[in-house]
Design a protein around this motif. Structure first.
Motif, short mmCIF file in Angstrom:
data_model
loop_
_atom_site.label_atom_id
_atom_site.label_comp_id
_atom_site.label_asym_id
_atom_site.label_seq_id
_atom_site.Cartn_x
_atom_site.Cartn_y
_atom_site.Cartn_z
N UNK A 8 46.78 78.35 6.09
CA UNK A 8 46.01 77.21 6.58
C UNK A 8 45.77 77.33 8.08
N UNK A 9 44.53 77.11 8.47
CA UNK A 9 44.19 77.09 9.90
C UNK A 9 44.38 75.67 10.39
N UNK A 10 45.25 75.50 11.40
CA UNK A 10 45.69 74.15 11.76
C UNK A 10 45.34 73.74 13.18
N UNK A 11 44.78 74.64 13.97
CA UNK A 11 44.46 74.26 15.34
C UNK A 11 44.02 75.43 16.18
N UNK A 12 44.00 75.20 17.49
CA UNK A 12 43.44 76.17 18.44
C UNK A 12 44.35 76.29 19.65
N UNK A 13 44.45 77.49 20.18
CA UNK A 13 45.16 77.71 21.44
C UNK A 13 44.20 77.37 22.59
N UNK A 14 44.72 76.60 23.56
CA UNK A 14 43.90 76.18 24.71
C UNK A 14 44.55 76.69 26.00
N UNK A 15 43.75 76.82 27.07
CA UNK A 15 44.31 77.38 28.32
C UNK A 15 45.34 76.46 28.98
N UNK A 16 45.15 75.12 28.91
CA UNK A 16 46.07 74.19 29.59
C UNK A 16 47.37 74.13 28.81
N UNK A 17 48.52 74.04 29.51
CA UNK A 17 49.79 73.96 28.80
C UNK A 17 49.90 72.61 28.08
N UNK A 18 50.79 72.50 27.13
CA UNK A 18 50.99 71.27 26.37
C UNK A 18 50.55 71.44 24.93
N UNK A 19 51.25 70.71 24.06
CA UNK A 19 50.95 70.77 22.62
C UNK A 19 50.55 69.37 22.18
N UNK A 20 49.31 69.23 21.72
CA UNK A 20 48.79 67.93 21.31
C UNK A 20 48.48 67.98 19.82
N UNK A 21 48.98 66.97 19.09
CA UNK A 21 48.62 66.83 17.68
C UNK A 21 47.70 65.63 17.57
N UNK A 22 46.49 65.83 17.06
CA UNK A 22 45.53 64.72 17.00
C UNK A 22 45.35 64.24 15.57
N UNK A 23 45.12 62.94 15.41
CA UNK A 23 44.86 62.38 14.08
C UNK A 23 43.36 62.56 13.75
N UNK A 24 42.98 62.04 12.57
CA UNK A 24 41.62 62.27 12.08
C UNK A 24 40.56 61.74 13.04
N UNK A 25 40.91 60.70 13.84
CA UNK A 25 39.91 60.16 14.76
C UNK A 25 40.04 60.77 16.16
N UNK A 26 40.82 61.85 16.28
CA UNK A 26 40.89 62.57 17.55
C UNK A 26 41.90 62.01 18.54
N UNK A 49 53.51 82.45 26.04
CA UNK A 49 52.14 82.94 26.26
C UNK A 49 51.42 82.19 27.38
N UNK A 50 52.09 81.23 28.02
CA UNK A 50 51.50 80.45 29.13
C UNK A 50 50.19 79.79 28.71
N UNK A 51 50.20 79.11 27.58
CA UNK A 51 49.01 78.36 27.17
C UNK A 51 49.44 77.13 26.38
N UNK A 52 48.50 76.37 25.87
CA UNK A 52 48.80 75.16 25.12
C UNK A 52 48.08 75.21 23.77
N UNK A 53 48.15 74.07 23.04
CA UNK A 53 47.49 74.06 21.73
C UNK A 53 47.05 72.66 21.36
N UNK A 54 45.98 72.61 20.60
CA UNK A 54 45.57 71.37 19.94
C UNK A 54 45.66 71.61 18.45
N UNK A 55 46.41 70.74 17.79
CA UNK A 55 46.65 70.87 16.35
C UNK A 55 46.16 69.61 15.68
N UNK A 56 45.59 69.76 14.48
CA UNK A 56 45.09 68.60 13.74
C UNK A 56 46.10 68.18 12.67
#
Ligand code: ADP
Ligand code: MG
Length: 323
Positions: free
Chosen positions: A289-307, A227-234
Protein backbone atom coordinates in the motif's frame (compact mmCIF):
# COMPACT_ATOMS: atom_id res chain seq x y z
CA UNK A 1 12.34 -41.41 28.99
CA UNK A 2 15.76 -40.81 30.62
CA UNK A 3 16.50 -37.15 31.30
CA UNK A 4 18.09 -35.46 28.30
CA UNK A 5 21.47 -33.79 28.75
CA UNK A 6 22.71 -30.76 26.81
CA UNK A 7 24.14 -32.85 23.98
CA UNK A 8 20.94 -34.89 23.65
CA UNK A 9 18.95 -31.68 23.41
CA UNK A 10 21.17 -30.34 20.62
CA UNK A 11 21.23 -33.66 18.77
CA UNK A 12 17.51 -34.38 19.11
CA UNK A 13 15.98 -31.00 18.48
CA UNK A 14 18.46 -28.71 16.75
CA UNK A 15 20.80 -30.84 14.66
CA UNK A 16 19.70 -31.10 11.04
CA UNK A 17 21.67 -32.13 7.95
CA UNK A 18 23.48 -29.01 6.74
CA UNK A 19 22.77 -27.93 3.17
CA UNK A 20 25.37 -28.43 0.41
CA UNK A 21 28.29 -26.06 0.93
CA UNK A 22 27.66 -25.56 4.68
CA UNK A 23 29.22 -26.92 7.84
CA UNK A 24 26.36 -26.86 10.33
CA UNK A 25 25.66 -28.05 13.89
CA UNK A 26 28.37 -30.33 15.30
CA UNK A 27 31.67 -28.51 14.87
CA UNK A 28 33.09 -25.53 16.76
CA UNK A 29 31.96 -23.01 14.14
CA UNK A 30 29.49 -23.10 11.30
CA UNK A 31 30.94 -22.38 7.86
CA UNK A 32 29.30 -21.05 4.72
CA UNK A 33 30.31 -18.84 1.81
CA UNK A 34 28.98 -15.58 0.49
CA UNK A 35 28.82 -15.17 -3.29
CA UNK A 36 31.52 -12.94 -4.83
CA UNK A 37 30.29 -9.35 -4.99
CA UNK A 38 28.03 -9.80 -1.94
CA UNK A 39 28.43 -8.84 1.70
CA UNK A 40 27.08 -10.40 4.88
CA UNK A 41 24.09 -8.81 6.61
CA UNK A 42 24.01 -9.80 10.30
CA UNK A 43 21.36 -9.17 12.95
CA UNK A 44 20.63 -10.54 16.41
CA UNK A 45 17.50 -10.41 18.61
CA UNK A 46 16.62 -11.73 22.04
CA UNK A 47 13.18 -12.89 23.18
CA UNK A 48 12.74 -13.29 26.96
CA UNK A 49 9.93 -15.20 28.68
CA UNK A 50 7.62 -12.77 30.46
CA UNK A 51 9.05 -9.81 28.57
CA UNK A 52 8.56 -10.70 24.89
CA UNK A 53 6.29 -13.73 25.15
CA UNK A 54 3.91 -15.37 27.61
CA UNK A 55 5.07 -18.55 29.36
CA UNK A 56 2.11 -20.47 27.93
CA UNK A 57 2.47 -19.31 24.31
CA UNK A 58 2.29 -22.16 21.79
CA UNK A 59 5.95 -23.28 21.56
CA UNK A 60 5.62 -24.02 17.82
CA UNK A 61 4.60 -20.39 17.25
CA UNK A 62 7.43 -19.21 19.48
CA UNK A 63 9.97 -21.15 17.40
CA UNK A 64 8.50 -19.60 14.27
CA UNK A 65 8.54 -16.10 15.71
CA UNK A 66 12.13 -16.43 16.99
CA UNK A 67 13.28 -16.67 13.38
CA UNK A 68 10.59 -14.39 11.89
CA UNK A 69 11.70 -11.33 13.86
CA UNK A 70 15.23 -11.74 12.48
CA UNK A 71 14.06 -12.41 8.92
CA UNK A 72 12.27 -9.08 9.27
CA UNK A 73 15.62 -7.33 9.85
CA UNK A 74 17.06 -8.93 6.72
CA UNK A 75 14.01 -7.71 4.77
CA UNK A 76 14.71 -4.16 5.89
CA UNK A 77 18.13 -4.31 4.22
CA UNK A 78 16.91 -6.22 1.15
CA UNK A 79 19.17 -9.13 2.14
CA UNK A 80 18.55 -12.78 1.27
CA UNK A 81 18.57 -15.28 4.17
CA UNK A 82 21.64 -17.59 4.38
CA UNK A 83 21.47 -19.14 7.84
CA UNK A 84 21.01 -18.59 11.56
CA UNK A 85 22.41 -19.61 14.96
CA UNK A 86 20.40 -19.99 18.17
CA UNK A 87 21.57 -19.32 21.73
CA UNK A 88 18.95 -20.88 23.96
CA UNK A 89 18.81 -20.72 27.77
CA UNK A 90 16.22 -22.90 29.51
CA UNK A 91 15.15 -23.37 33.15
CA UNK A 92 14.54 -27.06 32.43
CA UNK A 93 14.50 -29.59 29.61
CA UNK A 94 10.89 -30.17 28.55
CA UNK A 95 11.06 -32.52 25.55
CA UNK A 96 7.49 -31.80 24.40
CA UNK A 97 8.08 -28.06 24.51
CA UNK A 98 11.44 -28.41 22.73
CA UNK A 99 9.91 -30.65 20.06
CA UNK A 100 7.27 -28.06 19.21
CA UNK A 101 9.62 -25.07 19.51
CA UNK A 102 12.26 -26.60 17.26
CA UNK A 103 9.62 -27.74 14.73
CA UNK A 104 8.30 -24.20 14.40
CA UNK A 105 11.81 -22.86 13.96
CA UNK A 106 12.94 -25.52 11.46
CA UNK A 107 9.72 -25.16 9.43
CA UNK A 108 10.24 -21.45 8.84
CA UNK A 109 13.98 -22.05 8.33
CA UNK A 110 13.20 -24.53 5.54
CA UNK A 111 10.56 -22.28 3.99
CA UNK A 112 12.89 -19.26 3.95
CA UNK A 113 16.14 -21.10 3.03
CA UNK A 114 17.63 -20.03 6.32
CA UNK A 115 19.02 -23.21 7.96
CA UNK A 116 19.89 -23.36 11.66
CA UNK A 117 23.65 -23.98 11.50
CA UNK A 118 24.78 -23.57 15.10
CA UNK A 119 24.10 -22.19 18.52
CA UNK A 120 24.56 -22.65 22.21
CA UNK A 121 22.42 -24.38 24.83
CA UNK A 122 22.58 -23.41 28.50
CA UNK A 123 20.51 -23.30 31.67
CA UNK A 124 18.78 -20.17 32.88
CA UNK A 125 17.54 -19.99 36.49
CA UNK A 126 13.97 -19.03 35.63
CA UNK A 127 13.26 -17.58 32.17
CA UNK A 128 13.43 -19.11 28.70
CA UNK A 129 15.77 -16.80 26.81
CA UNK A 130 16.11 -17.06 23.04
CA UNK A 131 18.81 -15.20 21.15
CA UNK A 132 18.78 -15.76 17.42
CA UNK A 133 21.47 -14.37 15.15
CA UNK A 134 20.76 -14.32 11.44
CA UNK A 135 23.06 -14.07 8.43
CA UNK A 136 21.97 -12.85 5.03
CA UNK A 137 23.72 -11.72 1.89
CA UNK A 138 23.24 -8.60 -0.16
CA UNK A 139 25.14 -7.20 -3.18
CA UNK A 140 27.95 -4.88 -2.03
CA UNK A 141 26.74 -1.25 -1.64
CA UNK A 142 23.18 -2.17 -2.74
CA UNK A 143 21.57 -2.74 0.67
CA UNK A 144 18.48 -0.74 1.54
CA UNK A 145 19.26 1.60 4.40
CA UNK A 146 17.47 4.09 6.65
CA UNK A 147 19.36 7.13 5.39
CA UNK A 148 18.57 7.01 1.67
CA UNK A 149 15.01 8.42 1.44
CA UNK A 150 14.62 11.43 -0.86
CA UNK A 151 12.01 14.17 -1.05
CA UNK A 152 9.38 13.17 -3.58
CA UNK A 153 9.64 9.43 -2.78
CA UNK A 154 6.46 7.48 -2.26
CA UNK A 155 6.14 5.70 1.11
CA UNK A 156 4.92 2.10 0.98
CA UNK A 157 4.13 -0.57 3.53
CA UNK A 158 3.54 -4.29 3.21
CA UNK A 159 0.73 -6.12 5.00
CA UNK A 160 -1.60 -4.45 7.48
CA UNK A 161 -1.19 -2.49 10.71
CA UNK A 162 -2.72 -2.78 14.17
CA UNK A 163 -3.59 -6.47 14.56
CA UNK A 164 -0.67 -7.56 16.78
CA UNK A 165 -1.22 -4.61 19.08
CA UNK A 166 -4.92 -5.35 19.43
CA UNK A 167 -4.22 -9.02 20.23
CA UNK A 168 -1.66 -8.00 22.86
CA UNK A 169 -4.16 -5.64 24.49
CA UNK A 170 -6.67 -8.50 24.90
CA UNK A 171 -4.04 -10.94 26.16
CA UNK A 172 -2.71 -8.46 28.74
CA UNK A 173 -6.26 -7.47 29.79
CA UNK A 174 -5.73 -3.84 28.85
CA UNK A 175 -8.95 -4.27 26.85
CA UNK A 176 -12.04 -6.28 27.87
CA UNK A 177 -11.84 -9.65 26.11
CA UNK A 178 -13.42 -9.86 22.66
CA UNK A 179 -12.91 -13.50 21.71
CA UNK A 180 -13.79 -12.96 18.07
CA UNK A 181 -11.37 -10.07 17.57
CA UNK A 182 -8.64 -11.92 19.46
CA UNK A 183 -9.16 -14.90 17.16
CA UNK A 184 -8.79 -12.61 14.12
CA UNK A 185 -5.62 -10.89 15.34
CA UNK A 186 -3.71 -13.46 17.35
CA UNK A 187 -1.74 -14.94 14.45
CA UNK A 188 -0.39 -11.48 13.59
CA UNK A 189 1.15 -11.36 17.08
CA UNK A 190 2.26 -14.97 17.39
CA UNK A 191 3.02 -16.00 13.80
CA UNK A 192 4.28 -12.94 11.90
CA UNK A 193 5.58 -13.65 8.40
CA UNK A 194 7.87 -10.91 7.09
CA UNK A 195 8.14 -10.56 3.29
CA UNK A 196 11.56 -12.25 3.03
CA UNK A 197 11.18 -13.39 -0.59
CA UNK A 198 9.83 -10.04 -1.80
CA UNK A 199 12.32 -7.70 -0.10
CA UNK A 200 15.53 -8.59 -2.06
CA UNK A 201 13.74 -7.56 -5.27
CA UNK A 202 13.50 -3.99 -3.94
CA UNK A 203 17.24 -3.44 -4.47
CA UNK A 204 17.81 -0.89 -7.21
CA UNK A 205 14.14 0.17 -6.99
CA UNK A 206 13.53 1.35 -3.41
CA UNK A 207 15.65 3.94 -1.63
CA UNK A 208 15.23 3.55 2.15
CA UNK A 209 13.61 0.81 4.22
CA UNK A 210 12.94 -0.26 7.80
CA UNK A 211 10.96 -3.09 9.32
CA UNK A 212 8.06 -2.06 11.53
CA UNK A 213 8.82 -3.59 14.91
CA UNK A 214 8.33 -0.83 17.49
CA UNK A 215 5.43 1.06 15.87
CA UNK A 216 4.79 2.56 12.45
CA UNK A 217 5.28 6.23 13.40
CA UNK A 218 8.43 5.59 15.40
CA UNK A 219 9.97 3.37 12.73
CA UNK A 220 9.12 5.70 9.84
CA UNK A 221 10.59 8.53 11.93
CA UNK A 222 13.89 6.64 12.04
CA UNK A 223 14.03 6.77 8.21
CA UNK A 224 13.11 10.46 8.17
CA UNK A 225 15.67 11.43 10.80
CA UNK A 226 18.45 9.43 9.15
CA UNK A 227 17.54 10.84 5.73
CA UNK A 228 17.08 14.47 6.92
CA UNK A 229 13.57 14.82 5.51
CA UNK A 230 9.92 14.63 6.58
CA UNK A 231 6.73 12.92 5.43
CA UNK A 232 3.06 13.42 4.84
CA UNK A 233 1.00 10.30 5.39
CA UNK A 234 -2.71 9.81 4.75
CA UNK A 235 -4.64 8.15 7.59
CA UNK A 236 -7.26 6.86 5.16
CA UNK A 237 -4.60 5.11 3.08
CA UNK A 238 -3.01 3.24 6.01
CA UNK A 239 -3.85 -0.47 5.66
CA UNK A 240 -5.65 -1.00 8.95
CA UNK A 241 -6.25 -4.68 9.79
CA UNK A 242 -9.97 -5.49 9.23
CA UNK A 243 -10.42 -6.62 12.87
CA UNK A 244 -9.99 -2.98 13.92
CA UNK A 245 -13.13 -1.88 12.07
CA UNK A 246 -15.70 -0.84 14.61
CA UNK A 247 -13.34 -0.30 17.55
CA UNK A 248 -13.08 3.20 19.08
CA UNK A 249 -11.23 5.64 16.81
CA UNK A 250 -8.64 6.48 19.51
CA UNK A 251 -7.82 2.78 19.85
CA UNK A 252 -7.60 2.37 16.06
CA UNK A 253 -5.12 5.22 15.90
CA UNK A 254 -3.02 3.96 18.78
CA UNK A 255 -2.89 0.41 17.37
CA UNK A 256 -2.22 1.42 13.76
CA UNK A 257 0.21 4.28 14.38
CA UNK A 258 2.08 3.11 17.48
CA UNK A 259 1.42 -0.63 17.82
CA UNK A 260 4.53 -2.82 17.81
CA UNK A 261 5.33 -6.41 16.75
CA UNK A 262 4.22 -5.77 13.17
CA UNK A 263 7.21 -7.21 11.26
CA UNK A 264 6.14 -5.71 7.97
CA UNK A 265 8.27 -3.49 5.76
CA UNK A 266 8.07 0.29 5.31
CA UNK A 267 10.11 1.66 2.41
CA UNK A 268 10.42 4.63 0.12
CA UNK A 269 10.80 4.60 -3.66
CA UNK A 270 10.54 7.13 -6.48
CA UNK A 271 7.10 7.39 -8.15
CA UNK A 272 8.59 5.98 -11.38
CA UNK A 273 8.76 2.59 -9.60
CA UNK A 274 5.03 2.29 -8.90
CA UNK A 275 4.21 -0.18 -11.67
CA UNK A 276 7.26 -2.35 -10.89
CA UNK A 277 6.45 -2.47 -7.17
CA UNK A 278 2.77 -3.30 -7.58
CA UNK A 279 3.63 -6.04 -10.06
CA UNK A 280 6.31 -7.45 -7.74
CA UNK A 281 3.89 -7.46 -4.81
CA UNK A 282 1.26 -9.26 -6.89
CA UNK A 283 3.81 -11.92 -7.92
CA UNK A 284 4.69 -12.53 -4.27
CA UNK A 285 1.08 -12.28 -3.07
CA UNK A 286 2.08 -9.45 -0.77
CA UNK A 287 -0.34 -6.70 0.15
CA UNK A 288 1.45 -3.45 -0.71
CA UNK A 289 0.00 0.00 0.00
CA UNK A 290 1.21 3.47 -0.91
CA UNK A 291 0.53 5.61 2.15
CA UNK A 292 2.26 8.95 1.67
CA UNK A 293 5.12 11.04 0.38
CA UNK A 294 8.56 12.09 1.59
CA UNK A 295 8.85 15.89 1.84
CA UNK A 296 11.94 18.11 2.21
CA UNK A 297 10.84 19.76 5.51
CA UNK A 298 11.44 17.69 8.66
CA UNK A 299 8.42 16.39 10.60
CA UNK A 300 5.90 13.60 10.17
CA UNK A 301 2.30 14.65 9.53
CA UNK A 302 -0.65 12.27 9.31
CA UNK A 303 -3.64 13.91 7.62
CA UNK A 304 -7.29 12.84 7.72
CA UNK A 305 -9.57 12.62 4.68
CA UNK A 306 -10.19 16.38 4.75
CA UNK A 307 -6.47 17.19 4.86
CA UNK A 308 -6.33 18.11 8.56
CA UNK A 309 -3.32 16.96 10.59
CA UNK A 310 -4.18 14.35 13.27
CA UNK A 311 -3.07 14.89 16.85
CA UNK A 312 -0.66 12.00 17.07
CA UNK A 313 -0.56 9.71 20.12
CA UNK A 314 1.95 10.94 22.69
CA UNK A 315 3.47 7.47 23.07
CA UNK A 316 5.02 7.06 19.62
CA UNK A 317 6.06 3.44 19.90
CA UNK A 318 7.73 0.81 22.02
CA UNK A 319 10.85 1.53 24.09
CA UNK A 320 12.20 -1.08 26.55
CA UNK A 321 13.63 1.58 28.84
CA UNK A 322 10.81 4.14 28.81
CA UNK A 323 9.32 4.91 32.23
P1 ADP B 1 31.19 -25.56 22.04
O1 ADP B 1 31.49 -26.18 23.37
O2 ADP B 1 32.28 -25.67 21.03
O3 ADP B 1 30.58 -24.20 22.16
P2 ADP B 1 28.65 -26.82 22.08
O4 ADP B 1 28.78 -28.09 22.83
O5 ADP B 1 28.10 -25.64 22.76
O6 ADP B 1 30.05 -26.50 21.40
O7 ADP B 1 27.77 -27.07 20.77
C1 ADP B 1 27.98 -28.22 19.97
C2 ADP B 1 27.44 -27.95 18.59
O8 ADP B 1 26.03 -27.77 18.67
C3 ADP B 1 27.99 -26.70 17.94
O9 ADP B 1 28.11 -26.94 16.56
C4 ADP B 1 26.93 -25.67 18.21
O10 ADP B 1 26.92 -24.68 17.21
C5 ADP B 1 25.66 -26.52 18.17
N1 ADP B 1 24.56 -26.01 19.03
C6 ADP B 1 24.54 -25.89 20.37
N2 ADP B 1 23.37 -25.43 20.80
C7 ADP B 1 22.60 -25.24 19.69
C8 ADP B 1 21.29 -24.77 19.46
N3 ADP B 1 20.47 -24.38 20.44
N4 ADP B 1 20.85 -24.70 18.18
C9 ADP B 1 21.66 -25.06 17.18
N5 ADP B 1 22.89 -25.53 17.31
C10 ADP B 1 23.37 -25.63 18.56
MG1 MG C 1 28.64 -23.86 23.52
Amino acid sequence: MAALNEFDVIQTFFHRAAPEGYVGVGDDCALFSVRPGYQLAVSTDTLIEGQHFFSDVDPYDLGHKSLAVSLSDLCAMGAEPKGCVLALALPQVDPQWLQAFSSGLHALAAQSNCPLIGGDTTRHPYAVTITLTIFGEVPITQALRRDLARAGDDIWITGTLGAADLALRYLTQRLPMDAERLEQTRSALERPLPPYAFAPHLLGHAHAAIDISDGFLQDLSHILTASHCGAQVSWADLPMHPALRGVAPALQQAAVLAGGDVFELCFTAPPTERAYLLDLAAQHQIRLTRIGTVVPESGLVVVDASGHALNLPAQGGFDHFSA
